[in-house]
Design an enzyme around this catalytic site. Structure first.
Site, PDB file in Angstrom:
ATOM      1  N   HIS A 101      32.756  36.483  46.041  1.00  0.00           N
ATOM      2  CA  HIS A 101      33.311  35.998  44.770  1.00  0.00           C
ATOM      3  C   HIS A 101      32.450  36.509  43.615  1.00  0.00           C
ATOM      4  CE1 HIS A 101      34.314  33.266  41.496  1.00  0.00           C
ATOM      5  NE2 HIS A 101      35.489  33.141  42.104  1.00  0.00           N
ATOM      6  N   GLU A 173      40.492  39.288  41.920  1.00  0.00           N
ATOM      7  CA  GLU A 173      40.092  38.271  40.964  1.00  0.00           C
ATOM      8  C   GLU A 173      39.289  38.921  39.846  1.00  0.00           C
ATOM      9  OE1 GLU A 173      40.307  34.210  43.087  1.00  0.00           O
ATOM     10  OE2 GLU A 173      38.240  34.813  42.756  1.00  0.00           O
TER      11      GLU A 173
HETATM   12  P1  PGA Z   1      39.930  29.767  38.065  1.00  0.00           P
HETATM   13  O1  PGA Z   1      38.966  30.391  39.175  1.00  0.00           O
HETATM   14  O2  PGA Z   1      41.253  29.508  38.713  1.00  0.00           O
HETATM   15  O3  PGA Z   1      39.219  28.521  37.659  1.00  0.00           O
HETATM   16  O4  PGA Z   1      40.016  30.776  36.956  1.00  0.00           O
HETATM   17  C1  PGA Z   1      39.478  31.307  40.091  1.00  0.00           C
HETATM   18  C2  PGA Z   1      38.442  31.699  41.072  1.00  0.00           C
HETATM   19  O5  PGA Z   1      37.249  31.749  40.746  1.00  0.00           O
HETATM   20  O6  PGA Z   1      38.790  31.981  42.228  1.00  0.00           O
END
Ligand code: PGA
Length: 261
Positions: A101, A173
């Protein structure tokens, strides 16, 4: 319009990040309503490690709900203060493990090589690695973001045999879309990168589909439009799924696009 996702299950899940005590996690599970969510949707939750084993054995857990960890070390055991291994999270009930992540990459210095090692270790333990890739705003500004993200994908799989690629899942992401200070992307911005990644994963999968999720500022408002995208196989949600009511609402909205079988 109903989408034909009968051949492609939709993954819809959340990482709670560093939130929720064990009691709060249990109460979330009690209110999670999967009864009206179509069978083609696979829901998942990545709680903090402290709550994982409790949720895995909770008497009210719907068997459809997959659980996972937000991180784990690649080593099997040993002197690694503060870390837990893939074997240990599996023992605690994880089926999935999130790897790479952007918060791990940014705040904990996780490199593409670390990600590759973790993916290798996850697969060795029979866990499904959910590998996060995505560019920062600075990279996006150069216009080379697709190349950057494709490279992250390749690196993440670099210690796997091509025959194993189908055991992985990816989430695109973009860093600039994540979290409280993130900018909500347009659907076109998401589609542009997902389409390119889907082509890459199509090649890497050797005939097996590697699921491709989207995450970053997903909420009940944009979830429907996002699941309609041709290259998307799911959504990975942070803030908007930390309240169970809101996650139920997102699941319901997404479910409306699929046959109720
Ligand atoms: P968020 O985070 O939906 O709060 O933008 C997404 C993530 O970090 O996977």
């Amino acid at each position: 319009m109903k989408i034909d996702h009968t051949r492609t299950p939709m993954w819809i899940g959340t990482s709670w990040k560093m939130n929720k005590t064990i009691v709060e996690a249990q109460s979330y599970l009690e209110s999670l309503d999967l009864a009206h969510v179509p069978a083609c949707i696979t829901p998942f939750v990545l709680p903090p490690l402290t709550a994982l084993a409790t949720l895995a054995t909770a008497p009210n857990r719907d068997g459809r709900l997959l659980l996972g960890a937000q991180n784990a070390h690649w080593g099997e055991e040993g002197a690694m203060t503060g870390e837990v291994s893939m074997r240990m999270i599996k023992d605690a009930g994880a089926q999935l493990v999130e790897i790479g992540h952007s918060e791990r990459r940014e705040f904990f210095g996780e490199s593409d090589q670390d990600v590759a090692r973790k993916v290798r270790a996850a697969v060795d333990q029979g866990l499904t690695p959910l590998i996060c890739v995505g560019e920062s705003q600075a990279v996006r500004s150069t216009g080379d973001h697709v190349t950057f993200v494709r490279n992250q994908v390749g690196q993440a799989l670099s210690l796997m045999d091509p025959t194993e690629h189908g055991q992985a899942m990816f989430a695109y992401e973009p860093r600039w879309a994540i979290g409280e200070f993130g900018r909500k992307p347009t659907i076109a911005e998401v589609a542009q990168v997902l389409d390119q990644l889907a082509l890459q994963l199509g090649d890497l999968g050797n005939g097996v589909q590697i699921p491709l999720l989207y995450g970053g500022s997903v909420d009940a408002e944009n979830a429907g439009e996002l699941v309609e995208l041709e290259s998307v196989n799911g959504l990975f949600i942070g803030r908007s799924a930390w309240s169970v009511d809101s996650f139920n609402q997102i699941l319901m909205r997404c479910g409306a696009f699929f046959p109720q079988t």
